[in-house]
Enzyme design. Structure first.
Site, mmCIF file in Angstrom:
data_model
loop_
_atom_site.group_PDB
_atom_site.id
_atom_site.type_symbol
_atom_site.label_atom_id
_atom_site.label_comp_id
_atom_site.label_asym_id
_atom_site.label_seq_id
_atom_site.Cartn_x
_atom_site.Cartn_y
_atom_site.Cartn_z
ATOM 1 N N CYS A 87 -5.813 3.822 -9.471
ATOM 2 C CA CYS A 87 -4.536 3.926 -10.169
ATOM 3 C C CYS A 87 -4.802 4.797 -11.443
ATOM 4 O O CYS A 87 -4.670 4.246 -12.473
ATOM 5 C CB CYS A 87 -3.908 2.849 -10.223
ATOM 6 S SG CYS A 87 -2.192 3.303 -10.733
ATOM 7 N N ALA A 138 -0.448 4.134 -1.991
ATOM 8 C CA ALA A 138 0.350 5.321 -1.177
ATOM 9 C C ALA A 138 -0.801 5.972 -0.373
ATOM 10 O O ALA A 138 -0.343 6.553 0.612
ATOM 11 C CB ALA A 138 0.895 6.125 -2.215
ATOM 12 N N CYS A 143 1.063 8.752 -7.383
ATOM 13 C CA CYS A 143 1.041 8.036 -8.640
ATOM 14 C C CYS A 143 2.262 8.184 -9.544
ATOM 15 O O CYS A 143 2.505 9.362 -9.965
ATOM 16 C CB CYS A 143 -0.176 8.468 -9.296
ATOM 17 S SG CYS A 143 -0.301 7.624 -10.793
ATOM 18 N N ASP A 192 -9.535 1.652 -1.806
ATOM 19 C CA ASP A 192 -10.664 1.821 -2.988
ATOM 20 C C ASP A 192 -11.974 1.989 -2.887
ATOM 21 O O ASP A 192 -12.719 2.513 -3.617
ATOM 22 C CB ASP A 192 -10.089 1.005 -4.127
ATOM 23 C CG ASP A 192 -8.820 0.741 -4.307
ATOM 24 O OD1 ASP A 192 -7.816 1.613 -3.837
ATOM 25 O OD2 ASP A 192 -8.160 -0.233 -5.177
HETATM 26 C C1 UQ1 Z 1 3.779 4.739 -1.227
HETATM 27 O O1 UQ1 Z 1 3.907 4.956 -0.144
HETATM 28 C C2 UQ1 Z 1 3.331 3.532 -1.645
HETATM 29 O O2 UQ1 Z 1 2.893 2.587 -1.185
HETATM 30 C C3 UQ1 Z 1 3.625 1.798 -0.266
HETATM 31 C C4 UQ1 Z 1 3.597 3.440 -3.138
HETATM 32 O O3 UQ1 Z 1 2.934 2.179 -3.695
HETATM 33 C C5 UQ1 Z 1 3.928 1.376 -3.917
HETATM 34 C C6 UQ1 Z 1 4.148 4.595 -4.098
HETATM 35 O O4 UQ1 Z 1 4.159 4.425 -5.299
HETATM 36 C C7 UQ1 Z 1 4.536 5.829 -3.323
HETATM 37 C C8 UQ1 Z 1 5.173 6.916 -4.239
HETATM 38 C C9 UQ1 Z 1 4.343 5.788 -1.926
HETATM 39 C C10 UQ1 Z 1 4.974 7.097 -1.422
HETATM 40 C C11 UQ1 Z 1 6.227 7.029 -0.723
HETATM 41 C C12 UQ1 Z 1 7.381 7.908 -0.996
HETATM 42 C C13 UQ1 Z 1 8.757 7.554 -0.499
HETATM 43 C C14 UQ1 Z 1 7.161 9.090 -1.847
#
Ligand code: UQ1
Length: 400
Positions: free
Chosen positions: A139, A283, A317, A272
């Site tokens: 992150c 994500a 992010c 990671d």
């Molecule tokens: C995402 O998939 C995810 O993981 C579950 C995140 O972490 C919590 C995120 O912050 C983001 C932005 C995503 C991507 C999902 C979308 C709908 C853009």
């Protein structure tokens, strides 16, 4: 497909929703609400080994666990995350343990110091924020997020003589130019000083001094009133000491599009601890699942079918940039923007803040950890079709 026996080797007692940690630091989310006993999350039929891997023996398709037992496998997925490495800056561990004004949101032990430290800051000495030399940490945006979130706290507390300093060995705040630009603009509006190509190389919490090394090699000792430290991170010792598995930096060496190990075809790695050349985030893992799950099935079935090579380096992010607004950075290999929503995501957005704060945790706990969310690729495709006229800006910006 015949029933597969699955084992999970992990000695953690709890699983944390780490994407909440920046908001939790300033109490915009509750830290403990996003924590679950790991045992309660293991699906039925999966063998939870309750021990971590102590040693990998990839030549023998075997791992040994902390309790000394050995487990052999047909296929292995390494997703063991990272640990903090505080050794690179002398004095920092001592400062984190003993100075209430020194914290890091990256480590849950010191994240809980954030709120009191921020509220105790009176403007006596600069509030310093660091970024490490090595970009393998998870992150990466969080190093900047906490800077803006802190300034909101200082503003609320009416600290007029506040001075915020971001010290980075790089020449940017966020590595992707499309998202770096708005962050720099906000930093300028808020009078945040950025010390480029400089790094914090020593901390002495007794005198509240940090030593900053400048590009020409000279050193400057400055007093701090508050210090947010971003540690370097490394893979757990069991991983980095197995030289057959890792690259020079100690990360599991995999093909960037299939996540298959470069030397052992029955080993895969995500997240990671892998050496996937993208920014590490939840994500990113979600889209890695889209590729790695079928690849594990193909490998276990041993049908000779080619592996899927569909991972494009996608990562996201949500950059909290203060005043309850978010720039949602989404990009793939080569820093190519891969934005999902039908709006200009490089502009700070209140709507995306709401998505980040309320929607993402639900997506995580109810879908992602259950393997039901494999990234926004499908959603992006459909939104792009429906709102095709709003996306021109992103297409044009893919080069910078
Ligand atoms: C995402 O998939 C995810 O993981 C579950 C995140 O972490 C919590 C995120 O912050 C983001 C932005 C995503 C991507 C999902 C979308 C709908 C853009």
């Amino acid at each position: 497909m015949p029933k597969v026996k699955i084992g999970i080797a992990d000695n953690s007692e709890f699983h944390y929703y780490q994407p909440s940690w920046a908001l939790a630091a300033v109490r915009l989310l509750d830290f403990d609400r996003h924590k679950r006993p790991l045992k309660s999350m293991i699906p039925k039929g999966v063998n939870f080994l309750e021990n971590s891997v102590a040693r990998f023996m990839p030549e023998e398709n075997t791992v040994s666990l902390d309790d000394g037992s050995k487990v052999s496998y047909d296929c292995l997925l390494i997703a063991c995350g990272l640990e903090m490495n505080y050794n690179s800056v002398p004095g920092i561990k001592d400062a984190l343990d003993n100075d209430p004004q020194v914290f890091t949101i990256f480590d849950r032990l010191y994240n809980c110091k954030a709120f009191d430290a921020l509220n105790a800051y009176s403007g006596d000495g600069p509030a310093m924020y660091t970024y490490p030399m090595d970009e393998n940490f998870k992150c990466r945006g969080a190093a900047a997020k906490i800077l803006f979130l802190s300034d909101d706290v200082f503003e609320k507390n009416n600290i007029r003589n506040r001075r915020l300093v971001f010290v980075t060995p790089k020449d940017y705040m966020f590595s992707v130019p499309r998202y770096n630009r708005p962050l720099l603009k906000i930093a300028a509006q808020r009078n945040i000083e950025i010390r480029y190509e400089s790094e914090v190389c020593r901390v002495d919490h007794r005198s509240r001094n940090v030593t900053i090394r400048h590009p020409d090699g000279s050193e400057e000792v400055t007093r701090y009133g508050l210090l947010h430290f971003t540690p370097e991170m490394r893979t757990p010792s069991a991983v980095r000491s197995c030289l057959d598995l890792v690259d020079k930096s100690g990360f599991v060496q995999v093909h960037p599009d299939s996540m298959q190990h470069v030397k052992y075809p029955n080993i895969f790695s995500i997240g990671d601890c892998s050496n996937l050349p993208t920014s590490k985030s939840a994500a990113a893992v979600s889209e890695q699942l889209y590729t790695v799950v079928p690849n594990l099935q193909i490998t276990l079935q041993n049908t000779g079918e080619p592996l899927k090579t569909t991972y494009t380096g996608y990562t996201a992010c949500p950059l909290l940039c203060g005043h309850k607004r978010v720039v949602l950075a989404e990009f793939g290999y080569g820093k190519k923007p891969m934005e999902t929503f039908p709006l200009d995501q490089s502009k700070p957005s209140r709507l995306i803040y709401i998505v980040k704060k309320y929607w993402m945790p639900q997506l995580y706990w109810h879908f992602f950890v259950k393997g039901l969310w494999t990234g926004p690729a499908g959603m992006r495709k459909w939104l792009k079709r429906i709102f095709f006229w709003t996306r021109k800006d992103v297409e044009l910006s893919t080069v910078s």
